[in-house]
Write a protein that holds these residues in place. Structure first.
Motif: not given
Length: 246
Positions: A118-120, A122-124, A132, A134, A200, A203, A206
């Motif tokens: 889930k930590l690789c 990541l789009k924000m 992106t 990681d 970050i 994320q 969460s």
């Protein structure tokens, strides 16, 4: 037999439930179940109380609980099922739960395959641009004073830049007791904008959603939590309709 000590029927039923719970966990250092009733009440479907105490319980997603204690009051059960070692409640019952997570337990979860996936990628959106990220490493420490510190190393994929983030936060209960959120008190990181830092950190926070981690007995609704030195102490209620048997 001393007054207040469990009879053979209580002991046998408790052991069956202990075996059932242990079989549904990935790991368990110890599980102790104490069922209080008597043969007459059992035939009538009455149990005075159930206490479950566990240590070193590891569930799916590799979340470990240092200790877990669940206590119920008087409950009504299916007497025929109970005779065969399967405790089914005639109606769901609320129970009190006390949970302790060590900082090492949280870091074990953060390094698990479930969380790492889930930590690789990541789009924000940061400053109007989609980026992106990681997260290469995320570690939690609990210094006390109801604070939680996160140290993270991550990569900005588009630019290839490596960054570091250290943030201190206060944990709090959100989403009707289902999620532990983190209010950021301070954050440090070279070349990081406030927006990127918050994105970050949110994320990582969460991942403390308790709906990700369910015991075979129940899921929890958190009422209070406190970040003490080296451990996170959680008080919760849970609704149970069945205690698993082997």
């Amino acid at each position: 037999m001393t007054a207040g000590s469990p009879d053979l029927g209580e002991q046998a039923l408790s052991k069956i439930v202990e075996a059932g719970m242990t079989s549904q966990l990935d790991e368990a250092e110890n599980v102790d179940v104490d069922i209080r009733t008597n043969p007459v009440k059992l035939v009538q479907g009455e149990v005075d109380s159930v206490t479950i105490v566990g240590k070193g319980l590891v569930m799916k997603q590799d979340l470990r609980m240092e200790t877990l204690e669940i206590n119920t009051d008087k409950i009504s059960i299916n007497p025929l099922s109970a005779i065969f070692g399967n405790i089914e409640f005639n109606q769901s019952t609320n129970a009190e739960a006390h949970i302790v997570l060590l900082d090492s337990d949280l870091n074990r979860a953060l390094s698990s395959d479930f969380v790492q996936a889930k930590l690789c990628g990541l789009k924000m959106t940061v400053e109007g641009q989609l980026v992106t990220i990681d997260v290469k490493k995320a570690e939690v420490s609990l210094p006390g004073n109801n604070q939680l510190v996160v140290n993270s190393d991550f990569l900005l994929v588009e630019s290839g830049e490596s960054k570091q983030l250290t943030a201190t936060a206060v944990p709090k209960v959100q989403q009707n007791g289902q999620c532990i959120a983190l209010d950021v008190l301070s954050a440090e990181g070279q070349g990081l904008t406030d927006e990127l830092t918050t994105a970050i950190f949110d994320q990582i926070a969460s991942l403390l959603d308790l709906r990700n981690f369910k015991l075979p007995v129940a899921s929890f609704q958190v009422h209070t939590l406190e970040a003490q030195q080296g451990k996170l102490v959680i008080h919760a209620t849970t609704e149970i309709d069945k205690i698993p048997s082997a």
